[in-house]
Design a protein around this motif. Structure first.
Motif, short mmCIF file in Angstrom:
data_model
loop_
_atom_site.label_atom_id
_atom_site.label_comp_id
_atom_site.label_asym_id
_atom_site.label_seq_id
_atom_site.Cartn_x
_atom_site.Cartn_y
_atom_site.Cartn_z
N ALA A 137 0.76 -1.25 0.29
CA ALA A 137 0.06 -0.10 0.01
C ALA A 137 0.73 1.36 -0.07
N ARG A 138 0.45 2.11 -0.59
CA ARG A 138 1.24 3.67 -1.01
C ARG A 138 0.50 4.45 0.01
N PHE A 139 0.90 5.19 1.14
CA PHE A 139 0.21 5.94 1.91
C PHE A 139 0.46 7.45 1.82
N ARG A 140 1.88 7.57 1.21
CA ARG A 140 2.41 8.96 0.94
C ARG A 140 2.45 9.53 -0.55
N GLY A 184 7.40 6.99 -4.42
CA GLY A 184 7.40 7.56 -2.90
C GLY A 184 8.54 7.26 -2.09
N ILE A 185 9.28 8.10 -1.83
CA ILE A 185 10.43 7.75 -0.95
C ILE A 185 10.08 7.50 0.40
N LEU A 186 9.07 8.14 0.86
CA LEU A 186 8.62 7.98 2.30
C LEU A 186 8.27 6.55 2.57
N ASP A 187 7.35 6.27 1.59
CA ASP A 187 6.76 4.82 1.58
C ASP A 187 7.95 3.58 1.54
N ILE A 188 8.79 4.11 0.50
CA ILE A 188 10.00 3.34 0.37
C ILE A 188 10.78 3.04 1.75
N MET A 189 11.07 4.15 2.54
CA MET A 189 11.63 4.18 3.56
C MET A 189 10.73 3.32 4.82
N GLU A 190 9.43 3.37 4.69
CA GLU A 190 8.85 2.54 5.47
C GLU A 190 8.95 0.93 5.19
N TRP A 191 9.01 0.35 3.91
CA TRP A 191 8.98 -0.64 3.63
C TRP A 191 10.18 -1.34 3.73
N PHE A 192 11.27 -0.71 3.81
CA PHE A 192 12.74 -1.20 3.74
C PHE A 192 13.43 -0.78 5.18
N ARG A 193 13.35 0.31 5.56
CA ARG A 193 14.10 0.86 6.63
C ARG A 193 15.77 0.49 6.55
N PRO A 194 16.17 0.93 5.57
CA PRO A 194 17.54 0.40 5.28
C PRO A 194 18.72 1.09 6.16
N ASP A 195 20.01 0.53 6.41
CA ASP A 195 20.90 1.53 6.84
C ASP A 195 21.43 2.64 5.90
N VAL A 196 21.30 2.18 4.77
CA VAL A 196 21.81 3.23 3.95
C VAL A 196 20.94 3.30 2.56
N LEU A 197 20.60 4.34 2.15
CA LEU A 197 19.88 4.64 0.96
C LEU A 197 20.55 5.52 0.03
N GLN A 214 8.81 19.27 5.89
CA GLN A 214 8.06 18.46 6.52
C GLN A 214 8.72 17.05 6.02
N TYR A 215 8.88 16.81 4.65
CA TYR A 215 9.46 15.59 4.15
C TYR A 215 10.83 15.55 4.59
N ALA A 216 11.47 16.44 4.81
CA ALA A 216 12.88 16.30 5.21
C ALA A 216 12.92 15.79 6.88
N ARG A 217 12.13 16.34 7.31
CA ARG A 217 12.01 16.09 8.95
C ARG A 217 11.48 14.58 9.16
N GLU A 218 10.72 14.20 8.13
CA GLU A 218 10.20 12.57 8.37
C GLU A 218 11.33 11.62 7.92
N LEU A 219 11.95 11.99 6.91
CA LEU A 219 13.33 11.09 6.36
C LEU A 219 14.34 11.19 7.34
N ASP A 220 14.46 12.61 8.10
CA ASP A 220 15.54 12.34 9.15
C ASP A 220 15.27 11.47 10.12
N ALA A 221 14.25 11.09 10.37
CA ALA A 221 13.56 10.62 11.74
C ALA A 221 14.03 8.90 11.50
N PHE A 222 14.22 8.46 10.25
CA PHE A 222 14.94 7.09 9.87
C PHE A 222 16.39 7.00 10.37
N HIS A 223 16.87 5.95 10.77
CA HIS A 223 18.18 5.89 11.25
C HIS A 223 19.12 5.38 10.02
#
Length: 258
Positions: A137-140, A184-197, A214-223
Motif C-alpha cells: 500500500a502507498r500511503f504517502r 514515493g521515498i517515504l513509503d519506500i523508507m517505511e517498507w525497507f528501513r535500510p541502513d543506507v539509501l 516536513q518531508y525532510a524532517r520525516e526522512l531524518d527520523a529514520f536511522h
C-alpha cells in the motif's frame, strides 16, 4: 562496498560528462554491478576515465523503464558480452511524459537473450534481492508528475509498476539502491528501513516550502544515511540539508565506501 557515480545531473569538474540521468557502479565483496546506464553512452566514457572496465561487470540492473536510466543499455550490451541484465517484466511498456514525449526504452533491444525479466521479488545472488513492492500500500503518494503510459490507445497515469529496488545485505548492513523512488521515498523508507539509501527522491519539481521541509524532517527520523542525486534536485537538496543530519549528495565521478 564501494559505489561510484558514473553519471548524474551534476559534475564538480570539467573532466567528466554530466546529463539528466543516473548510472552507478557498485562493487561488493563478491560482485561488480552496473545499476542503470544513464540516457546516452556518456556513462561508459566516464567509466573509462575513472578506470572502471564495464566489460568486467558481473551483472547489470535497470531500475525502471525510462530513457534517463536505460538510454545507455545498448552501449552496455556492446561493451560487456556476458553479464545478465535484470529488468522488470514491464520495463518495455510505452512510457511518456504527458501525451507527446516518449521516454521509454529502445524497443529494438527488447528481445536480447541476456535480459532476465523480474517479478515482484527476485533473489539474484546471495545478499542481492530485487523488489518492486507492487503489492504494498502507498500511503504517502504525491500528486502525479505528468508521467504516463499508453494502453489500448489511451494515456493513463504511470503507476510505476516497472520500478524495482536493489537491496544489498553485506557485513551486517542493509543498503538500498533506488533509481528515482517514483513510488514515493517515504513509503519506500517505511517498507525497507535500510541502513543506507542511495538514489533519487524525485523531489525536483517540488517548491521549497513547508511541505518539503516536513518531508525532510520525516526522512531524518529514520536511522539511515542518505546519498541522494539526480531527480532529487539540487535546490531541493540544499533546502533539505539543514534538516537532515545524514543527507549527502552524490555527483558524477564521486564515490563512497560503505
Amino acid at each position: 562496498m564501494k559505489i561510484t557515480t558514473l553519471i548524474e545531473n551534476t559534475c564538480p569538474n570539467d573532466t567528466l560528462a554530466a546529463e539528466h540521468g543516473l548510472s552507478l557502479y557498485i562493487e561488493t565483496s563478491r560482485y561488480r554491478i552496473l545499476f542503470d546506464m544513464g540516457q546516452s553512452p556518456a556513462f561508459a566514457a566516464n567509466a573509462r576515465l575513472l578506470g572502471i572496465d564495464l566489460a568486467q561487470a558481473d551483472l547489470a540492473i535497470l531500475s525502471h523503464g525510462h530513457y534517463d536510466h536505460g538510454g545507455g543499455l545498448g552501449t552496455f550490451l556492446e561493451l560487456n558480452s556476458t553479464a545478465p541484465v535484470y529488468l522488470s517484466q514491464y520495463a518495455f511498456e510505452p512510457y511518456y511524459h504527458g501525451t507527446e514525449k516518449y521516454i521509454g526504452l529502445d524497443l529494438s533491444l527488447k528481445g536480447n537473450e541476456r535480459f532476465i525479466f523480474t517479478g515482484d521479488m527476485e533473489e539474484i545472488a546471495p545478499g542481492l534481492t530485487l523488489h518492486t513492492c507492487n503489492d504494498r500500500a502507498r500511503f504517502r503518494a504525491r500528486a502525479g508528475s505528468g508521467l504516463t503510459t499508453k494502453k489500448n490507445g489511451k494515456f493513463l497515469a504511470d503507476d510505476f509498476r516497472h520500478e524495482q529496488y536493489l537491496l544489498i545485505e553485506e557485513n551486517g548492513k542493509r543498503v538500498l539502491i533506488s533509481g528515482c523512488s517514483h513510488k514515493g521515498i517515504l513509503d519506500i523508507m517505511e517498507w525497507f528501513r535500510p541502513d543506507v539509501l542511495v538514489g533519487g527522491f524525485h523531489f525536483y519539481q517540488l517548491p521549497l516550502d513547508a511541505s518539503l521541509a516536513q518531508y525532510a524532517r520525516e526522512l531524518d527520523a529514520f536511522h539511515t544515511d542518505f546519498y541522494t542525486c539526480h531527480c532529487t534536485g539540487t535546490a531541493q537538496y540544499e533546502f533539505m540539508k539543514p534538516s537532515m543530519r545524514r543527507l549527502h549528495y552524490l555527483a558524477t565521478g564521486q564515490e563512497i565506501t560503505i
